[in-house]
Enzyme design. Sequence first.
Site, PDB file in Angstrom:
ATOM      1  N   LYS A 182       1.147  -1.083  -0.185  1.00  0.00           N
ATOM      2  CA  LYS A 182      -0.127  -0.290  -0.264  1.00  0.00           C
ATOM      3  C   LYS A 182       1.158   1.578   0.236  1.00  0.00           C
ATOM      4  O   LYS A 182       1.636   1.082   0.869  1.00  0.00           O
ATOM      5  CB  LYS A 182      -0.980  -0.211   1.169  1.00  0.00           C
ATOM      6  CG  LYS A 182      -1.869   1.140   1.309  1.00  0.00           C
ATOM      7  CD  LYS A 182      -2.539   1.816   1.791  1.00  0.00           C
ATOM      8  CE  LYS A 182      -1.490   2.121   3.095  1.00  0.00           C
ATOM      9  NZ  LYS A 182      -1.638   4.047   2.651  1.00  0.00           N
ATOM     10  N   GLU A 260      12.013   1.411   8.768  1.00  0.00           N
ATOM     11  CA  GLU A 260      12.919   2.592   8.475  1.00  0.00           C
ATOM     12  C   GLU A 260      11.703   4.130   8.939  1.00  0.00           C
ATOM     13  O   GLU A 260      11.308   4.387   7.962  1.00  0.00           O
ATOM     14  CB  GLU A 260      13.085   2.448   6.840  1.00  0.00           C
ATOM     15  CG  GLU A 260      14.511   3.284   6.508  1.00  0.00           C
ATOM     16  CD  GLU A 260      13.902   5.192   6.143  1.00  0.00           C
ATOM     17  OE1 GLU A 260      13.758   5.605   7.297  1.00  0.00           O
ATOM     18  OE2 GLU A 260      13.713   4.907   5.367  1.00  0.00           O
ATOM     19  N   CYS A 294      13.690  11.584   5.088  1.00  0.00           N
ATOM     20  CA  CYS A 294      14.637  10.776   6.239  1.00  0.00           C
ATOM     21  C   CYS A 294      15.980  11.671   6.758  1.00  0.00           C
ATOM     22  O   CYS A 294      15.480  11.108   8.324  1.00  0.00           O
ATOM     23  CB  CYS A 294      14.328   9.759   6.346  1.00  0.00           C
ATOM     24  SG  CYS A 294      12.397   9.037   6.337  1.00  0.00           S
ATOM     25  N   GLU A 392      11.004  16.717  13.490  1.00  0.00           N
ATOM     26  CA  GLU A 392      11.603  16.502  12.307  1.00  0.00           C
ATOM     27  C   GLU A 392      10.779  17.803  12.050  1.00  0.00           C
ATOM     28  O   GLU A 392       9.707  17.627  11.085  1.00  0.00           O
ATOM     29  CB  GLU A 392      11.529  15.453  12.027  1.00  0.00           C
ATOM     30  CG  GLU A 392      12.264  15.211  10.474  1.00  0.00           C
ATOM     31  CD  GLU A 392      12.037  13.280  10.113  1.00  0.00           C
ATOM     32  OE1 GLU A 392      11.651  12.903  10.775  1.00  0.00           O
ATOM     33  OE2 GLU A 392      13.165  13.008   9.639  1.00  0.00           O
TER      34      GLU A 392
HETATM   35  C1  SIN Z   1      13.523   8.111   2.915  1.00  0.00           C
HETATM   36  O1  SIN Z   1      13.986   9.917   3.551  1.00  0.00           O
HETATM   37  O2  SIN Z   1      13.349   7.826   3.724  1.00  0.00           O
HETATM   38  C2  SIN Z   1      14.831   7.912   1.969  1.00  0.00           C
HETATM   39  C3  SIN Z   1      16.036   8.638   2.246  1.00  0.00           C
HETATM   40  C4  SIN Z   1      17.530   7.704   1.085  1.00  0.00           C
HETATM   41  O3  SIN Z   1      16.987   6.821   0.002  1.00  0.00           O
HETATM   42  O4  SIN Z   1      17.996   8.526   0.847  1.00  0.00           O
END
Ligand code: SIN
Length: 490
Positions: A182, A260, A294, A392
């Site tokens: 999804k 993650e 991230c 964040e």
């Molecule tokens: C992400 O922002 O989760 C992934 C970034 C990346 O693969 O460098």
Amino acid sequence: MATKFDMSDLIRNDHFIDGKWVASASGKRFDVTNPATGEVITAVADGNEADARAATDAAARAFPAWRDALPKERAAVLHRWHALMLENADALGRLISLEQGKPFAEGRGEVLYGASYVAWFADEATRIYGDLIPQQQRGKRMSAVREPVGIVAAITPWNFPLAMIARKIAPALAAGCTVVGKPAEDTPLTALALVHLAHEAGVPPGVLNLIAASRENAVPAVAEWLHDSRVRKITFTGSTPVGKYLARESADTLKKLSLELGGNAPFIVFDDADLAAAVSGLLVSKFRNGGQTCVCPNRVYVQSSVYEKFGDMLAKRVAALKVAPATDPSAEIGPMINARAIDKIARHVDDAVSKGARVLAGGKRLTALGSNYYAPTVLADATSTMQLSCEETFGPVVPLFRFDDEAQAIRAANDTPFGLASYFYSQDIRRIDRVVRRLEAGIVGINEGALASEAAPFGGVKESGYGREGSKYGLDDYLSIKYLCQGGLE
Ligand code: SIN
């Protein structure tokens, strides 16, 4: 059969279950909009528990044959999928820009990045070795083999709508697992297009199933997978609160998890750093996808003696970044994904300024461009009392914190529940060795801002989650070890 498509040929708005495009069981749809303009692109099937269950049923039926396919047969399918992604990189890149907002060059770059995981895991499929364990007792042979875990549920975010799902599906299929997935409700079209290409590449019916769901229906649809004991693994990229929810809710069926999750990446500039290189590294890492990544630095710590100079150098480069819709070929930063995102950015900047931060660049919404644009921003005199030091921001904002010595910088960098990426710039080799050992993070950039690679193990520590994506380690999350003990051999 044509294999090179226009963007409009790639737009699919139904679920893909058991090798067929199907509407949702409820008949409901939800709108997907262009974040640059707010215009509706299309209405997509809105999945619920029934659709999620149908996807699992198909994945369960397909599993025995896919598990038993020769590794080189699975690799061949993945290589064909990779080739189709490259052949359609322009169309996919445009689709990413359309629904996610990133400039076309970045969208196309994401296609190549995502495709690199598919090629990598196609090769890894043929290297899933076991071990013959040195003999311990006469008449007995002991060995360990690795087997696919079973059905994998992949739940993916909007910030990299192609790369994140590609790097989950590719290792799962390489390992011999079947998949239900999804994508995020903001960006389902790229994932559906990718599945369309996987089908063209010869992924058999039921091996890969994707449903879309609105914000309201996503929770019951995913809960169906969390509670179904046939689903043996969840792989998720997204926020830490959602990751914790998935871990809690799937505990009853003890699934394998790869999470993650959020980061709050520190970026440290020591006074012995090459400052020009540090500015360039920060621009690359911070402004990728407009700061919606991230691993983007969220807190920049600069040593006092170079603080003002670094701030000036950075502010000049940041003020020159071109913000524009993805349709403008000179765009370097596009719109943010939605109103919630832009409100959070504005809240963080307003809070920081109200607590004494100085605006060196940006610091405002760009309403003339549309409602989802924010100016690339540099804030000096950031402190740990500000919201942006512990949450964040996920936007184009660089707060500069000041530090006096190495111990203080490391303490501040580690003063967070998160531990995904971290970065530092220094030219002192002894310091480099010390700092690498002390940073609490799954990923460390040393005099480097661009860390992404299919050959690298991507993942975090602490509340940034567990499991690794990419690299030779990336397949382990989709395999379990079976120990074999054969007796009577005397
Ligand atoms: C992400 O922002 O989760 C992934 C970034 C990346 O693969 O460098």
